[in-house]
Design a protein around this motif. Structure first.
Motif, mmCIF file in Angstrom:
data_model
loop_
_atom_site.group_PDB
_atom_site.id
_atom_site.type_symbol
_atom_site.label_atom_id
_atom_site.label_comp_id
_atom_site.label_asym_id
_atom_site.label_seq_id
_atom_site.Cartn_x
_atom_site.Cartn_y
_atom_site.Cartn_z
ATOM 1 N N LYS A 176 0.799 -1.213 0.000
ATOM 2 C CA LYS A 176 0.000 0.000 0.000
ATOM 3 C C LYS A 176 0.841 1.277 0.000
ATOM 4 O O LYS A 176 0.370 2.343 -0.382
ATOM 5 N N SER A 177 2.094 1.148 0.407
ATOM 6 C CA SER A 177 2.977 2.326 0.430
ATOM 7 C C SER A 177 3.248 2.874 -0.970
ATOM 8 O O SER A 177 3.716 3.999 -1.114
ATOM 9 N N LEU A 178 2.937 2.096 -1.995
ATOM 10 C CA LEU A 178 3.155 2.576 -3.361
ATOM 11 C C LEU A 178 2.062 3.544 -3.826
ATOM 12 O O LEU A 178 2.171 4.130 -4.895
ATOM 13 N N ARG A 179 1.025 3.698 -3.027
ATOM 14 C CA ARG A 179 -0.032 4.630 -3.433
ATOM 15 C C ARG A 179 0.525 6.052 -3.601
ATOM 16 O O ARG A 179 1.277 6.540 -2.752
ATOM 17 N N ILE A 180 0.147 6.678 -4.675
ATOM 18 C CA ILE A 180 0.464 8.093 -4.877
ATOM 19 C C ILE A 180 -0.653 8.876 -4.205
ATOM 20 O O ILE A 180 -1.823 8.784 -4.585
ATOM 21 N N MET A 181 -0.254 9.608 -3.149
ATOM 22 C CA MET A 181 -1.211 10.119 -2.173
ATOM 23 C C MET A 181 -1.601 11.569 -2.388
ATOM 24 O O MET A 181 -2.522 12.067 -1.758
ATOM 25 N N GLY A 182 -0.852 12.284 -3.205
ATOM 26 C CA GLY A 182 -1.100 13.722 -3.286
ATOM 27 C C GLY A 182 -0.482 14.445 -2.101
ATOM 28 O O GLY A 182 -1.004 15.458 -1.644
ATOM 29 N N ASP A 183 0.633 13.921 -1.590
ATOM 30 C CA ASP A 183 1.302 14.593 -0.467
ATOM 31 C C ASP A 183 2.492 15.429 -0.956
ATOM 32 O O ASP A 183 3.515 15.530 -0.290
ATOM 33 N N ALA A 184 2.308 16.008 -2.124
ATOM 34 C CA ALA A 184 3.312 16.945 -2.634
ATOM 35 C C ALA A 184 3.372 18.147 -1.693
ATOM 36 O O ALA A 184 2.377 18.480 -1.052
ATOM 37 N N LYS A 185 4.534 18.792 -1.629
ATOM 38 C CA LYS A 185 4.724 19.824 -0.602
ATOM 39 C C LYS A 185 5.567 20.975 -1.138
ATOM 40 O O LYS A 185 6.158 20.900 -2.227
ATOM 41 N N ASP A 186 5.571 22.014 -0.354
ATOM 42 C CA ASP A 186 6.347 23.226 -0.645
ATOM 43 C C ASP A 186 7.764 22.846 -1.077
ATOM 44 O O ASP A 186 8.461 22.113 -0.373
ATOM 45 N N GLY A 187 8.155 23.311 -2.237
ATOM 46 C CA GLY A 187 9.522 23.070 -2.703
ATOM 47 C C GLY A 187 9.683 21.850 -3.596
ATOM 48 O O GLY A 187 10.763 21.627 -4.162
ATOM 49 N N ASP A 188 8.618 21.057 -3.757
ATOM 50 C CA ASP A 188 8.729 19.880 -4.628
ATOM 51 C C ASP A 188 8.982 20.309 -6.076
ATOM 52 O O ASP A 188 8.581 21.394 -6.511
ATOM 53 N N VAL A 189 9.637 19.393 -6.777
ATOM 54 C CA VAL A 189 10.025 19.649 -8.166
ATOM 55 C C VAL A 189 9.026 18.988 -9.107
ATOM 56 O O VAL A 189 8.537 17.893 -8.828
ATOM 57 N N LEU A 190 8.699 19.654 -10.207
ATOM 58 C CA LEU A 190 7.843 19.065 -11.245
ATOM 59 C C LEU A 190 8.711 18.517 -12.364
ATOM 60 O O LEU A 190 9.495 19.270 -12.969
ATOM 61 N N VAL A 191 8.579 17.224 -12.610
ATOM 62 C CA VAL A 191 9.254 16.587 -13.744
ATOM 63 C C VAL A 191 8.214 16.371 -14.828
ATOM 64 O O VAL A 191 7.142 15.812 -14.562
ATOM 65 N N PHE A 192 8.502 16.844 -16.017
ATOM 66 C CA PHE A 192 7.572 16.703 -17.145
ATOM 67 C C PHE A 192 7.989 15.544 -18.037
ATOM 68 O O PHE A 192 9.184 15.356 -18.282
ATOM 69 N N LEU A 193 6.999 14.809 -18.531
ATOM 70 C CA LEU A 193 7.242 13.787 -19.551
ATOM 71 C C LEU A 193 6.547 14.243 -20.834
ATOM 72 O O LEU A 193 5.382 14.656 -20.808
ATOM 73 N N ALA A 194 7.273 14.155 -21.920
ATOM 74 C CA ALA A 194 6.764 14.675 -23.187
ATOM 75 C C ALA A 194 5.550 13.897 -23.669
ATOM 76 O O ALA A 194 5.415 12.693 -23.423
ATOM 77 N N SER A 195 4.667 14.603 -24.374
ATOM 78 C CA SER A 195 3.555 13.959 -25.079
ATOM 79 C C SER A 195 3.965 13.746 -26.532
ATOM 80 O O SER A 195 5.049 14.180 -26.957
ATOM 81 N N SER A 196 3.082 13.122 -27.288
ATOM 82 C CA SER A 196 3.355 12.893 -28.717
ATOM 83 C C SER A 196 2.569 13.854 -29.603
ATOM 84 O O SER A 196 2.635 13.776 -30.818
ATOM 85 N N GLY A 197 1.808 14.736 -28.977
ATOM 86 C CA GLY A 197 0.941 15.650 -29.746
ATOM 87 C C GLY A 197 -0.260 15.972 -28.891
ATOM 88 O O GLY A 197 -0.136 16.082 -27.676
ATOM 89 N N VAL A 198 -1.441 16.094 -29.489
ATOM 90 C CA VAL A 198 -2.607 16.420 -28.665
ATOM 91 C C VAL A 198 -3.059 15.243 -27.813
ATOM 92 O O VAL A 198 -3.878 15.411 -26.919
#
Lengths: 368, 368
Positions: A176-198
């Motif tokens: 259950k620890s693998l759940r992505i919880m939405g516990d992002a916080k002040d100072g966190d970094v955004l990593v973007f992954l490219a799309s292929s178009g629309v």
């Protein structure tokens, strides 16, 4: 007059009212999990994937659809003879599984819903086989079994000569620890992954632009891209499952992720908690988006408010994990980069893109 | 000339070819379960519900759709002002969960797929609320949480003024011994559970009959039933979840079950293994079916080959469990009775209904 998504005929207001009524009624059924050994975890409602919690695992369940992208494939097929139903099948699976993985689950099984207005649609053997092959290929890209589906003929509901593509996915999340919880916080970094178009978003407006062009979808894209408008629109969506899986394998904690779809970069602030997201590492817009902005015309801010603008998925991680997150993405074949940071600014919620001169306030994202 | 389902415009041949191509491609993805701790159990392909097997449980996953029944609700609404979208929502959930329970799993979560051609559809607040309320009510009847869904506007794909309703369900089946395996055998008894009418099957032909009638759906049914044709058609489907759950609670082993939908009573022989099913305890056809046979006209054998004729669900049990099965059904509010037996007759597969003078050979059921 420049084009906006609202002007293309999709009225979010009435849709959103229905969605809210559904969400309210749906919340009232949570007690029904008791009889199955599950409970509803906090903060799953409103996320892209529904989670059910047991003592040692979560079950994830998503239902999603392609939208109107296959109408573009239909028009291109008619105009050029090129069949893009392999791509459209991949798109459909992508829109399902990219929602599912936002909670950290990986898709275990996928089911297809393919409804036609006339069973004669399946008489085009090349197109039918492309759809079947594309779906199977996308299952493989997603690591999920193709578990079944439904393929009804719905005369009077589905327009003749087209198809309505949708489906569902199930995933089991353990530990259950693998759940992505939405516990992002002040100072966190955004990593973007490219799309292929629309990918699968904003196609109604894309079609409106095609209607305005003398050559329609056959119009060369330009901006250094040799494809036609239609070909660029029909590039299959990127499936981001392998990225999330690789982060799990490498022990990288994803504090939050966002599947960038409707509402474009406004989706970056879909967390309830207010933060200011400052995107500093932007790229030149991909040729397809430049083309649409020019031909629409669509203003830059409207484009970023509607389309993914080259960014299909965003991961929110602790600064110490930022480089490792990029490395995990690149190792599994994705184009990824550190794009910005989120920080607290009282109750202010906004996405700021200084290099483009764009700020989206929290009030511009009403729907999650 | 009497009506048949094929003559109503649904061509099963092309659809079935597509289904077979899907099934072949889908089978080729079974290895993808390995990475999730699941495997594909023997004989899940071709059943109404897809199962994944772990060491101590199965996961069940179904995607299904309503078909064209809401077009009847639309026409009745227009003609009489009576809104049947609560009923139509229950129908949609019923068609999903009644397929899921055929493997013995109970639905844990349900997701809605509601696609419209124009978001203005949701502007009718009464109809919208009926749809939402009906879906939630059906979740409660099914014991499943309403986990989410998708509600797109698909202009150019969905006809204006209507809606395409579908969805998916997930269930967890543990202990594994509760799986309904299809191990029915020579001498087993068939217990029938009553339907409420056509449920969600054969609506295209029902609509064709309405088109032939001067009063359309407002035509009184007769045969001792005071409803109109439209009202009878729109009686919500029976959800059989409580029956399967009660059999589990009481320790009654269901060797096989059949959700009687398309192909009518031919569906009773959907097991691969050849048996002859002799149905001795038949009832007078419900008024709705008498009406359709008269007005179509539809010949008796064609009616039984197409419609459930008052029987929505069949359970195949050991003779010693037959009375207990009927009791379990009645205790949970179902109308149920011992209807017949299955026996071995070499390689012969058939459904025989002596009181109606009907025999369906195995060759009349090509699709499972």
């Amino acid at each position: 007059m420049s084009l906006s998504y609202e002007s293309s005929g999709v009225r979010y207001d009435e849709l959103d009212a229905f969605k809210r009524a559904c969400q309210k009624a749906a919340r009232g059924t949570a007690d029904l999990l008791d009889g199955h050994g599950y409970r509803e975890p906090a903060e799953t409602r409103g996320e892209s994937c529904y989670l059910m919690e047991a003592d040692d695992h979560f079950l994830a369940h998503v239902e999603e659809g392609l939208g109107t992208k296959n109408l573009v494939a239909d028009a291109v097929y008619k105009q050029s003879g090129k069949c893009f139903y392999r791509e459209v099948a991949i798109d459909t699976v992508a829109t399902i599984v990219n929602d599912l993985i936002t909670c950290g689950a990986l898709p275990t099984s996928l089911a297809m819903h393919a409804a036609v207005g006339d069973s004669g649609w399946f008489g085009d053997a090349q197109r039918t086989q492309a759809l079947v092959d594309g779906w199977a290929e996308a299952c493989r890209m997603s690591g999920a079994v193709w578990g079944g589906g439904e393929t009804p003929t719905l005369k009077g509901i589905i327009e003749p000569d087209t198809i309505c593509l949708a489906g569902s996915a199930v995933g089991r999340l353990a530990p259950k620890s693998l759940r992505i919880m939405g516990d992002a916080k002040d100072g966190d970094v955004l990593v973007f992954l490219a799309s292929s178009g629309v990918q699968t978003n904003g196609l109604t407006l894309c079609r409106k632009i095609a209607d305005q062009l003398p050559e329609g979808y056959a119009t060369p894209l330009g901006f250094g891209d040799e494809r036609t408008y239609g070909e660029a629109l029909l590039a299959p969506s990127v499936i981001y499952v392998k990225f999330v899986r690789e982060c799990q394998v490498r022990g990288i904690k994803l504090n939050y992720v966002s599947h960038v779809t409707g509402h474009g970069w406004r989706k970056l602030m879909r967390l309830d908690e207010p933060f200011v997201y400052e995107i500093t590492e932007t790229r030149d817009e991909p040729a397809l988006f430049k083309f649409m902005m020019e031909k629409g015309p669509i203003e830059l801010k409207e484009a970023y408010a509607t389309y993914n603008m080259g960014v299909g998925f965003a991961a929110y991680v602790d600064p110490k994990d930022a480089e490792a997150t990029v490395a995990a993405a690149q190792a599994t074949g994705y184009d990824a980069w550190i794009a910005g940071r989120m920080h607290k600014d009282g109750d202010r919620k906004a996405v700021e893109i200084p290099s483009k001169g764009i700020t989206f306030g929290g009030d511009t994202l009403q729907v999650r």
